[in-house]
Design an enzyme around this catalytic site. Structure first.
Site, PDB file in Angstrom:
ATOM      1  CG  HIS A   1      -0.498   0.290   2.512  1.00 31.92           C
ATOM      2  ND1 HIS A   1      -0.414   1.580   3.003  1.00 31.92           N
ATOM      3  CD2 HIS A   1      -0.090  -0.514   3.519  1.00 31.92           C
ATOM      4  CE1 HIS A   1       0.033   1.549   4.250  1.00 31.92           C
ATOM      5  NE2 HIS A   1       0.240   0.294   4.585  1.00 31.92           N
TER       6      HIS A   1
ATOM      7  CD  GLU B   1      -3.179  -0.991   4.866  1.00 35.49           C
ATOM      8  OE1 GLU B   1      -3.034  -1.993   5.581  1.00 35.49           O
ATOM      9  OE2 GLU B   1      -2.968   0.169   5.288  1.00 35.49           O
TER      10      GLU B   1
END
Length: 432
Positions: free
Chosen positions: A119, A165
């Site tokens: 992420h 994320e």
């Protein structure tokens, strides 16, 4: 890495079309391939310096919906475009517009796709250099190494940098949910890298897919660095949507807000009683918040996995016999067994009988495992160890059973030899 919390997720707005079809249903054992290159630590840190500069120029963070995130994505995309990747930006909506970056390396079997991802977003409190500039930079530099080597693996390689994320794996979940079922079934494995340079590091390996797990463990065994099974981040990062979709997953982690134990400090160095990352989700998660040794080792491990797992499959697996019934293992008690009945074969078992074991246990060091042949001969799979404080045993063992008749009742025997722990045999399988 996200905190344990539920985030409000808006409706997805735009799916990118035309992504290449993805790979086989399971991550199979790799065939021999050229050794992976050493990933230059200086290159990885140069990417992290760029992420720091981007955050400093954009309000101190690289969070979803903030200009620092899009600038980070543009930086990564430009590097990949120049290296010959086919890149796509996938847009979604979650309290604002979010973006995933997908990069495909030309070639490889489109029916077997190996993915690696991290992420790219930080929390709003800081620049997110360890969480997760570290994983993003490690994956980026590995992708660039693929280009430098002009690697031609058997599998198709796909790299990804996920948005949002920190809001609950929003970007990666959007990607997985919008993959057609046929494409989803072609992904041979997804490797996740979230926080790989913690300043007080541990060396944690995901225990989800046995082949992927073994690939990372073998790399660290070659460095004489002990590893532990990763539990702190389980379900808290971008591998979770892939795992939920039935895609084999694995990855690396160096620890977040949990404190390093005395045993772990003895094993890895660092400071006992202190968090693996004292700056987790804080403004001090800067380029000063890294351990160079951990970052270097994990970046090399990413390349090792891509080179190894991307090489494709060896001889297809043989016939498998499995027992999925749960069998409780008494705490500090008598041994228990689970039986697999093998019938219809001729001759003896092979010299490379594969024993796949899935034992769920709160302290696996207490567990002793044996394979019992039909005539009662015991083959030791795993000894107990007071130093092995991790949980669960998800592993593949190879047994020379060529002196044993193939047909008959084979048993997995498990015994807990110390107190205060619980567990059970979840499943096990023989492959001839």
């Amino acid at each position: 890495m996200k905190l344990f919390r539920r985030a409000a997720v808006g409706a997805a707005t735009l799916a990118i079309g035309g992504l290449l079809a993805t790979a086989t249903p399971s991550a199979a054992a790799p065939s021999p391939t050229l050794a992976a290159p050493d990933i230059p630590l200086a290159n990885v840190k140069a990417h992290l310096s760029q992420f720091q500069s981007i955050a400093s120029a954009n309000g101190g963070n690289r969070a979803h919906g903030r200009p620092g995130y899009k600038a980070s994505l543009d930086y990564v995309k430009a590097k990949l475009d120049a290296a010959g990747f086919t890149t796509r930006i996938q847009q979604f909506s979650s309290s604002g517009t979010g973006y995933n970056l997908i990069a495909d390396w030309p070639g490889g079997d489109a029916n077997q796709v190996l993915m690696a991802g991290a992420h790219l977003d930080s929390v709003s409190a800081g620049p997110g250099i360890n969480d997760n500039g570290s994983g993003s930079a490690g994956v980026l530099e590995t992708a660039l190494a693929v280009s430098r080597a002009q690697l031609q693996p058997t599998k198709h390689l796909r790299f990804a940098w996920w948005g949002a994320e920190e809001l609950g794996m929003v970007g990666s979940r959007y990607y997985v949910n919008n993959l057609p079922a046929t494409d989803r079934s072609k992904v041979s494995g997804y490797l996740n890298f979230d926080m790989i340079g913690s300043p007080n590091p541990g060396y944690f390996v995901y225990d989800d897919d046995p082949t992927i797990e073994k690939t990372f463990k073998d790399f660290y065994a070659g460095l004489n660095v002990p590893t532990e099974i990763e539990t702190e981040g389980d379900g808290r990062s971008d591998h979770a949507p892939f795992k939920s979709a039935g895609i084999p997953v694995g990855g690396l982690f160096t620890g977040a807000e949990r404190a390093k134990s005395s045993a772990q400090a003895q094993k890895w160095g660092g400071t006992a009683g202190q968090a693996f990352d004292r700056c987790y989700h804080s403004s001090c998660d800067t380029t000063s918040n890294l351990n160079d040794t951990a970052l270097d080792r994990n970046s090399d491990a990413i390349a090792h996995a891509i080179w190894t797992l991307g090489a494709g499959t060896t001889v297809p697996p043989g016939d498998a016999y499995e027992n999925t019934a749960d069998v409780a293992i008494p705490d500090n008690g008598a041994a228990v067994t689970s039986t697999v009945n093998v019938t219809g074969r001729t001759g003896n078992a092979p010299a490379t009988l594969k024993v796949d074991v899935d034992v769920r246990h709160t302290w696996r060091g207490d567990v002793v495992l044996d394979l019992l042949a039909p005539d009662g001969t015991a083959y030791r799979l795993k000894n107990s160890s007071s130093n092995d404080s991790a949980d669960n045993i998800i592993a593949t063992y190879t047994v020379d059973a060529s002196s044993e008749t193939a047909n008959g009742a084979w048993k997995l025997r498990a015994q807990d030899v110390a107190s205060q722990d619980t567990g059970y045999i979840n499943s096990w399988k023989l492959t001839f």
